[in-house]
Design a protein around this motif. Sequence first.
Motif, PDB file in Angstrom:
ATOM      1  N   THR A 134       0.287   1.649  -4.149  1.00  0.00           N
ATOM      2  CA  THR A 134       1.648   2.175  -4.148  1.00  0.00           C
ATOM      3  C   THR A 134       1.988   2.756  -5.508  1.00  0.00           C
ATOM      4  O   THR A 134       1.421   2.340  -6.538  1.00  0.00           O
ATOM      5  CB  THR A 134       2.666   1.075  -3.789  1.00  0.00           C
ATOM      6  OG1 THR A 134       3.992   1.614  -3.863  1.00  0.00           O
ATOM      7  CG2 THR A 134       2.576  -0.104  -4.744  1.00  0.00           C
ATOM      8  N   ASP A 135       2.934   3.701  -5.534  1.00  0.00           N
ATOM      9  CA  ASP A 135       3.406   4.239  -6.815  1.00  0.00           C
ATOM     10  C   ASP A 135       4.525   3.384  -7.418  1.00  0.00           C
ATOM     11  O   ASP A 135       5.085   3.741  -8.462  1.00  0.00           O
ATOM     12  CB  ASP A 135       3.859   5.692  -6.674  1.00  0.00           C
ATOM     13  CG  ASP A 135       5.058   5.878  -5.751  1.00  0.00           C
ATOM     14  OD1 ASP A 135       5.511   4.894  -5.148  1.00  0.00           O
ATOM     15  OD2 ASP A 135       5.544   7.027  -5.645  1.00  0.00           O
ATOM     16  N   ALA A 136       4.846   2.244  -6.805  1.00  0.00           N
ATOM     17  CA  ALA A 136       5.834   1.315  -7.371  1.00  0.00           C
ATOM     18  C   ALA A 136       5.164   0.506  -8.480  1.00  0.00           C
ATOM     19  O   ALA A 136       4.977  -0.709  -8.384  1.00  0.00           O
ATOM     20  CB  ALA A 136       6.390   0.401  -6.281  1.00  0.00           C
ATOM     21  N   SER A 137       4.818   1.205  -9.561  1.00  0.00           N
ATOM     22  CA  SER A 137       4.018   0.593 -10.617  1.00  0.00           C
ATOM     23  C   SER A 137       4.782  -0.470 -11.395  1.00  0.00           C
ATOM     24  O   SER A 137       4.171  -1.274 -12.110  1.00  0.00           O
ATOM     25  CB  SER A 137       3.503   1.672 -11.572  1.00  0.00           C
ATOM     26  OG  SER A 137       4.576   2.408 -12.137  1.00  0.00           O
ATOM     27  N   HIS A 138       6.111  -0.505 -11.274  1.00  0.00           N
ATOM     28  CA  HIS A 138       6.887  -1.563 -11.937  1.00  0.00           C
ATOM     29  C   HIS A 138       6.624  -2.932 -11.320  1.00  0.00           C
ATOM     30  O   HIS A 138       6.966  -3.953 -11.913  1.00  0.00           O
ATOM     31  CB  HIS A 138       8.385  -1.249 -11.876  1.00  0.00           C
ATOM     32  CG  HIS A 138       8.923  -1.021 -10.503  1.00  0.00           C
ATOM     33  ND1 HIS A 138       8.514   0.017  -9.703  1.00  0.00           N
ATOM     34  CD2 HIS A 138       9.849  -1.702  -9.767  1.00  0.00           C
ATOM     35  CE1 HIS A 138       9.151  -0.024  -8.545  1.00  0.00           C
ATOM     36  NE2 HIS A 138       9.956  -1.060  -8.562  1.00  0.00           N
ATOM     37  N   TYR A 139       6.032  -2.954 -10.118  1.00  0.00           N
ATOM     38  CA  TYR A 139       5.675  -4.200  -9.450  1.00  0.00           C
ATOM     39  C   TYR A 139       4.177  -4.483  -9.524  1.00  0.00           C
ATOM     40  O   TYR A 139       3.656  -5.337  -8.788  1.00  0.00           O
ATOM     41  CB  TYR A 139       6.115  -4.157  -7.989  1.00  0.00           C
ATOM     42  CG  TYR A 139       7.583  -4.447  -7.764  1.00  0.00           C
ATOM     43  CD1 TYR A 139       8.390  -4.952  -8.771  1.00  0.00           C
ATOM     44  CD2 TYR A 139       8.181  -4.215  -6.515  1.00  0.00           C
ATOM     45  CE1 TYR A 139       9.735  -5.216  -8.566  1.00  0.00           C
ATOM     46  CE2 TYR A 139       9.519  -4.490  -6.299  1.00  0.00           C
ATOM     47  CZ  TYR A 139      10.293  -4.980  -7.323  1.00  0.00           C
ATOM     48  OH  TYR A 139      11.625  -5.249  -7.105  1.00  0.00           O
ATOM     49  N   ALA A 140       3.471  -3.781 -10.392  1.00  0.00           N
ATOM     50  CA  ALA A 140       2.015  -3.938 -10.470  1.00  0.00           C
ATOM     51  C   ALA A 140       1.621  -5.351 -10.890  1.00  0.00           C
ATOM     52  O   ALA A 140       2.272  -5.967 -11.747  1.00  0.00           O
ATOM     53  CB  ALA A 140       1.440  -2.931 -11.458  1.00  0.00           C
ATOM     54  N   ALA A 141       0.580  -5.837 -10.294  1.00  0.00           N
ATOM     55  CA  ALA A 141       0.025  -7.135 -10.690  1.00  0.00           C
ATOM     56  C   ALA A 141      -0.579  -7.031 -12.089  1.00  0.00           C
ATOM     57  O   ALA A 141      -1.047  -5.967 -12.500  1.00  0.00           O
ATOM     58  CB  ALA A 141      -1.034  -7.579  -9.689  1.00  0.00           C
TER      59      ALA A 141
END
Length: 365
Positions: A134-141
């Motif tokens: 996903t491009d929701a990189s603010h939630y990246a592990a």
Amino acid sequence: MTKIAFVGDLCLSGVKSLSYEQAQQHFAAIAAMFEPYELAIGNLECILSKTAFPGVKMNIPISQCPPLSSLGLDIYCMANNHIKDCGAEPIIEMQQFISDAGAHYVGAGKDKKQAYTPLVLRVRDITFGILNVTDASHYAATDNEAGVAALDEKQLQQAVMQLAEQVDAVILVIHSDLEFSNYPSLWRVNLSRKLAKYCAMIVHHHSHTLQGYEVVEGCVIAYSLGNFIFPVKESQYMQNKPGNIDEGMLMVASFVKQGTTVTASIDSLQPTRIGQFGFLRAVSDEECQKTLADIEKYSLALNDKAFLRTHHWRLCYAEFKRFLKGIYYTYCRDGFKASLRYISLHFKTDQHLNWFRSLITLGYK
């Protein structure tokens, strides 16, 4: 031959407005749709947790949700922009809830390594490798915290190429781009076509609308399957949004292995409609024919790069105007420092950087 059913976004928060028995009935009706197929895959876009988060509308306490085994899906894609709305711990709880149902998850994990680990399954004579980003990189592990597999184009291409050498067929699931459009951005089309040579199937989510599909180098690319289970009628955010957000599609793909090559093709398209509390209602023949005609129109537009570029740039420009209004209202309400935080939060994630990049490149990137 292996047949796999693909559906779009699943938000199960409607169960909070139903009795447990009513929710079970809806789950059973959905499971019946998947029964003829070897696998069923969808995007789980909600937060299932042991602890309730009353302020988060897309949160469902696990105690209020029937077991996912009764829903009929085999694989839950978790790389999206809502899966971490309640923090890192519910991701682990959701994965356990999915595993307890005898199902699988992909696209998120307790750390970066697990989040990026593909799901490998053998069905009949075909070994599938499934990747979800996903491009929701603010939630990246991270190395120390649960999260999603963030979309990085170079890293994704390398991962897809490596996986293609290890399995018979790669299925790539991407959650990205802007919402409420029936046409994908040009950058997403270009990315998909570049990766098609390594994949048998590429499926996109996030627009909450139906978009077209195409076959490139033997790879089926579906740019969005819309909302499958999603309380759009009860969501204030979804009200009056364009793109027919109550529409979804159950897409069945057939995978055939000849020697060492697996070929994918569209077996069937079954339009769906969302009713009360986000669950399915009956679809009339007239509605079905209209949806299928619209899908053909959306698919034809995929060959018109000028149209896709211009259409997406206009969406980005509208997003930019909303962004400026957000800065202004935040400043008026909370002051200068709060408005700076608002700007900073937007540009700390690829989810917003992507549309901003498309804005300044006139839709080319």
